[in-house]
Design a protein around this motif. Sequence first.
Motif, PDB file in Angstrom:
ATOM      1  N   SER C  36       0.843  -1.188   0.000  1.00 12.39           N
ATOM      2  CA  SER C  36       0.000   0.000   0.000  1.00 12.39           C
ATOM      3  C   SER C  36       0.880   1.240   0.000  1.00 12.39           C
ATOM      4  O   SER C  36       2.036   1.183   0.415  1.00 12.39           O
ATOM      5  CB  SER C  36      -0.915  -0.021   1.233  1.00 12.39           C
ATOM      6  N   PRO C  37       0.333   2.366  -0.450  1.00  7.64           N
ATOM      7  CA  PRO C  37       1.156   3.575  -0.528  1.00  7.64           C
ATOM      8  C   PRO C  37       1.599   4.038   0.856  1.00  7.64           C
ATOM      9  O   PRO C  37       1.026   3.656   1.874  1.00  7.64           O
ATOM     10  CB  PRO C  37       0.245   4.594  -1.184  1.00  7.64           C
ATOM     11  N   PHE C  38       2.659   4.891   0.871  1.00 12.72           N
ATOM     12  CA  PHE C  38       3.198   5.403   2.117  1.00 12.72           C
ATOM     13  C   PHE C  38       2.126   6.110   2.939  1.00 12.72           C
ATOM     14  O   PHE C  38       2.120   6.072   4.148  1.00 12.72           O
ATOM     15  CB  PHE C  38       4.329   6.384   1.851  1.00 12.72           C
ATOM     16  N   PHE C  39       1.217   6.770   2.263  1.00 15.18           N
ATOM     17  CA  PHE C  39       0.252   7.628   2.977  1.00 15.18           C
ATOM     18  C   PHE C  39      -1.073   6.940   3.231  1.00 15.18           C
ATOM     19  O   PHE C  39      -2.068   7.591   3.526  1.00 15.18           O
ATOM     20  CB  PHE C  39       0.048   8.926   2.188  1.00 15.18           C
ATOM     21  N   GLN C  40      -1.085   5.617   3.103  1.00 15.74           N
ATOM     22  CA  GLN C  40      -2.322   4.866   3.270  1.00 15.74           C
ATOM     23  C   GLN C  40      -3.001   5.167   4.599  1.00 15.74           C
ATOM     24  O   GLN C  40      -4.209   5.330   4.678  1.00 15.74           O
ATOM     25  CB  GLN C  40      -2.028   3.367   3.171  1.00 15.74           C
ATOM     26  N   MET C  41      -2.176   5.290   5.655  1.00 14.25           N
ATOM     27  CA  MET C  41      -2.756   5.499   6.984  1.00 14.25           C
ATOM     28  C   MET C  41      -3.499   6.821   7.065  1.00 14.25           C
ATOM     29  O   MET C  41      -4.517   6.932   7.744  1.00 14.25           O
ATOM     30  CB  MET C  41      -1.639   5.462   8.022  1.00 14.25           C
ATOM     31  N   ASP C  44      -6.811   6.270   5.574  1.00 11.79           N
ATOM     32  CA  ASP C  44      -7.639   5.479   6.479  1.00 11.79           C
ATOM     33  C   ASP C  44      -8.214   6.356   7.587  1.00 11.79           C
ATOM     34  O   ASP C  44      -9.404   6.295   7.898  1.00 11.79           O
ATOM     35  CB  ASP C  44      -6.821   4.341   7.103  1.00 11.79           C
ATOM     36  N   LEU C  45      -7.295   7.159   8.181  1.00  7.13           N
ATOM     37  CA  LEU C  45      -7.749   8.021   9.280  1.00  7.13           C
ATOM     38  C   LEU C  45      -8.825   8.981   8.787  1.00  7.13           C
ATOM     39  O   LEU C  45      -9.848   9.187   9.449  1.00  7.13           O
ATOM     40  CB  LEU C  45      -6.572   8.804   9.854  1.00  7.13           C
ATOM     41  N   TYR C  46      -8.635   9.577   7.611  1.00  7.06           N
ATOM     42  CA  TYR C  46      -9.591  10.520   7.049  1.00  7.06           C
ATOM     43  C   TYR C  46     -10.942   9.848   6.850  1.00  7.06           C
ATOM     44  O   TYR C  46     -11.982  10.374   7.247  1.00  7.06           O
ATOM     45  CB  TYR C  46      -9.036  11.048   5.718  1.00  7.06           C
ATOM     46  N   ARG C  47     -10.890   8.650   6.305  1.00  4.15           N
ATOM     47  CA  ARG C  47     -12.117   7.912   6.039  1.00  4.15           C
ATOM     48  C   ARG C  47     -12.841   7.586   7.341  1.00  4.15           C
ATOM     49  O   ARG C  47     -14.045   7.804   7.482  1.00  4.15           O
ATOM     50  CB  ARG C  47     -11.770   6.614   5.304  1.00  4.15           C
ATOM     51  N   LEU C  48     -12.073   7.112   8.331  1.00  5.98           N
ATOM     52  CA  LEU C  48     -12.694   6.722   9.595  1.00  5.98           C
ATOM     53  C   LEU C  48     -13.257   7.929  10.341  1.00  5.98           C
ATOM     54  O   LEU C  48     -14.329   7.863  10.949  1.00  5.98           O
ATOM     55  CB  LEU C  48     -11.677   5.999  10.483  1.00  5.98           C
ATOM     56  N   LEU C  49     -12.524   9.063  10.298  1.00  9.08           N
ATOM     57  CA  LEU C  49     -12.982  10.240  11.024  1.00  9.08           C
ATOM     58  C   LEU C  49     -14.284  10.760  10.463  1.00  9.08           C
ATOM     59  O   LEU C  49     -15.084  11.382  11.162  1.00  9.08           O
ATOM     60  CB  LEU C  49     -11.908  11.326  10.981  1.00  9.08           C
ATOM     61  N   LYS C  50     -14.534  10.571   9.137  1.00 10.58           N
ATOM     62  CA  LYS C  50     -15.786  11.021   8.544  1.00 10.58           C
ATOM     63  C   LYS C  50     -16.962  10.196   9.039  1.00 10.58           C
ATOM     64  O   LYS C  50     -18.087  10.667   9.086  1.00 10.58           O
ATOM     65  CB  LYS C  50     -15.698  10.894   7.013  1.00 10.58           C
ATOM     66  N   LYS C  51     -16.666   8.932   9.399  1.00  5.79           N
ATOM     67  CA  LYS C  51     -17.755   8.011   9.687  1.00  5.79           C
ATOM     68  C   LYS C  51     -18.282   8.188  11.106  1.00  5.79           C
ATOM     69  O   LYS C  51     -17.567   8.641  12.000  1.00  5.79           O
ATOM     70  CB  LYS C  51     -17.285   6.573   9.530  1.00  5.79           C
ATOM     71  N   ASP C  52     -19.523   7.826  11.277  1.00  2.58           N
ATOM     72  CA  ASP C  52     -20.088   7.797  12.610  1.00  2.58           C
ATOM     73  C   ASP C  52     -19.750   6.445  13.246  1.00  2.58           C
ATOM     74  O   ASP C  52     -19.421   5.498  12.550  1.00  2.58           O
ATOM     75  CB  ASP C  52     -21.616   7.949  12.528  1.00  2.58           C
ATOM     76  N   ALA C  53     -19.805   6.404  14.618  1.00  2.00           N
ATOM     77  CA  ALA C  53     -19.436   5.167  15.292  1.00  2.00           C
ATOM     78  C   ALA C  53     -20.659   4.342  15.617  1.00  2.00           C
ATOM     79  O   ALA C  53     -21.701   4.883  15.970  1.00  2.00           O
ATOM     80  CB  ALA C  53     -18.664   5.468  16.560  1.00  2.00           C
TER      81      ALA C  53
END
Lengths: 496, 216, 297
Positions: C36-41, C44-53
């Motif tokens: 995966s690319p260097f900036f994958q994390m 991931d963080l951006y995607r997760l932060l957008k989501k509700d829990a």
Amino acid sequence: MTSIQFISIIIVIVFFSGILISLFLREQKSLIVVPLWSSAITAMLSIFFAVELNKSGPFLFFGNNFIVDQLSIYHVFLVNIVFLAAGIYMQDYFAKVEEKKGASVFHYRRFSMLWQAFQLMLLVVILSNNIGLTWVAMEATTILSAFLIISESNSLSLEAMWKYLLVCSVGIGLAFIGTILVAAAGREHEAAEHMNTFSGLYEHASNLNPALMLFAFIFIAVGYGTKAGLAPMHTWLPDAYSQAPTPVFPVFSGVMLNAALFVIMRYLPIVEASMGESGDARSILLLLGFLSLLFAAVFIPIQHDLKRLLAYSSIEHIGIITIGLGLGGLGTLAALFHCMNNLISKILVFFSSGSIIQEYKTDDMRKISGVMKRMPVWGSAFFVSVLVLIGVAPFSVFMSEFMIVRAAFRQGRYLLFGLFMLGTIAIFISMLKYTLDMVFKPGLEDDGSPEKVRLSNMIIIIGSIAVLLTFGLWMPPQFLDFLESAAAIIETGIKI
Amino acid sequence: MQNNLLILISLLIILSNIFLLGSSRTGAMIRGIAFQGVLLSLLPLFLPSESVRILDIIILAVLSIAIKGVIIPHYLRKVTRNIRTKKELHPYLGYSVSVIFGLLVSYGSFYFIGKLPFMYLSISPFNTSAAFASMIIGMFIIATRRNIIAQIIGYLVFENAGFILGISIASSQPLFIEIGILLDLLAGIVIMVVAVNHIHLYFDNVNTDSLERLNK
Amino acid sequence: MIINIIISTAAALVFSPLLIGIINKTKAFFSGRRGSPFFQMYFDLYRLLKKDAVRSGTTTIVFILAPVIVFCCTLAAAVLIPISPGTGIISFTGDFVLLFYLLGLARFFLIISALDTGSSFEGMGASREAFFSAMAEPVVFISILTILRLNGTTSFTDALGGGGAGNWIIISLATVPFFIVMLAENARIPFDDPNTHLELTMIHEVMILDNSGRGLALMEWAASIKLWLFSLIIVRIILPGSVLSFLLTFVIAVIIGIVESVIARTTLLKIPQLLFSAGIIAFLGFFLSFSKIFVWS
């Protein structure tokens, strides 16, 4: 000194050819004769050393690496006497073993080769002037003699051999560390290239670092003391004795133990001189000697095994010699005298007890009785030898022990005197009790066949009793002079 | 820099001692002792060059790498395969206790060596203290292990201590003595291995518990 | 002062996900993948932060608060460490205790949030985490004491921000156990495998199994900040003098990647042994830091 170099090369050649010949011999009888002959040739050749010594005083040869002086020549003769006697006795012993079970040629060959290599290495230990070479040869004797213990492989003898190997290897390792420390003390000195020899160290002993020398001597006394069987490092000794074949005993007890003590004798004057004769090194020896005497006095009364009993008796006598060394002065003379007495009485006691064990097929003393009736010659030899060992009056062991007592008394060490008397008397009583039971108590059965003793064995018996008696009653003045000059080497160091 | 390398070697020797104290598998112990042997063999290279000939040093280093790093471990591995012991059953003292003992001894000998009045003689006091620590640890392994191979390894550690001490404080021994010492060690180990083979034949296992019949 | 705080915080927040990326890339390289690319994390963080829990009905307020506390404590600890000489924020005697107890507080909340879910599976992970960290802590403290002795201070941040290096042998004796503890604390191979979700191997992954969305993002981010913190400490121990030494954390990440590629995960029973040996090395270094020999040399 080229003649001496020549003769020592001949001695080495005799041994190597003996080892090689044993490699090709196929008959068991001849395999046993070879070591006897090489011992005999060496004994004769070593007379040349004595002659040369008499002519020119102590000398070095092979570039400072070997030394002949009164002390070493004395021990060379002791070694040769024991090996000769053992070689003679061996002929009879192995002939009987052969009848019994017929051990393989391989065992005889191994025995013959190891025996000769062992003797050569012991000679190197005694004649060496280089502290490193002494150590190497001493370690080699450990390795070579390990297989002498197991002439017949069984679980018990393997166990004894394992203990012997491990304990003695560690002891010799400690001696190595001591040797290194001595070499380090010598390296400080400007005449550094002579400082890994005993003679060089003697010469400059007063300039050596005293603390380092004492530290080193502790390692040396404990290390070589392990090999000499001094308590509390003696644990390998009774086990090894109880398993080894009889001809090996006097070689272990008389020669190897003495050779280890001989190395301590070499170091003692150097250490004492470096510390300004403060007596600290002697106190270490006194401590070890008394511990040995004590261990022997405690363990002898509870033995049932004849061989183990004699092993503890060996520990006692090594302890007595060490006490003599520790006392110094007259004690040193007595110690050297005792070396010889102990050795000759050991020849007698081990061979007679070996014959008894071979006849009765057990070494449990409770099962041996009526020896005098069944085998009068060996029985009386055994009885006399035990009397000698425990120090009965007219024999020379009594004389040397008496000299040690006198030395202690003269130095005003009454506590030591008391302890010494206590230990020897305890051993006297318990050993006498065992022996009387074995020799004179009526035996249960007697097969009636007359005892057959070879002429050569008779010579050993009568010769050693005669020597013990002679030296007990009358000390030849030449011999006394010789002993005194040897003791002077231990007291003040060698001057070349 | 040279001094630091000497210290590093002694440190690795101490760590390998502690590894030997803590490892239960014979194979791991053999690897540890081989590593230690190779490390030791590098020590002669640090001797001050004016006191010894360079050829002697190289011969000594090569010989001791061959004997301590290759031949002896090979022999031990062979005998281990032969007698099929993998794991030490129960040493007389637990492994953690042994390791703590090793640490205390290593530090204690370092402290003690500094007090001795003749340590100025050694090329590095650190080596000398590692040697004394190895000596005690070797005897400790011999005394506390039941497995015979482990006891042989303890003996080797003990012998290595002598070697380090010899290099670090008495570098004036002639070459033939050093070689004699190495050959003696080799012969001793070969004899011990032969003895182990015999013992294996007679006892089925090589724990020293079965070697306790001669006790009186 | 303020600037230092901002720089430290920014560095911790920005660089830490990159470390994970570098480790994964190294591992991919060793296994012959593109990875995966260097900036994958970051993605991931951006995607997760957008989501509700989504959260389980059995959980309580602890579970909701835990990600925030874990994140804040870890970040606060990371900010304490100076990233270049002379940029320490606070320094007092025994400040390393504060530093590691902030991490301890984070761990405590991580553990009780895992227990809060009521899943026996997560409880198992929590118990392992508690067990291993209890064994890792002495090692850390001994190593730090060694470093403090070498620098002659009583404050850890002073020592890290100081600039005087000691003898490299002692430094390596302090650093090696620290590295081993870093692998343990950050749940890397050989202690834990961050990639698997096999129940018997997991320690850290299992505890955040019930987190999702923002909570999961904070938890993951906190974990990467912790990694950043440890590698920054190691870098600062080795090269205290250099301004740009924090860039070496990426080298540490590569080393971790290599270690993870060549070593297999050990069995759970061997982990105490591993930490014990790290402790031995640390002890040895501590002893040696008292000795005069390093003054002589």
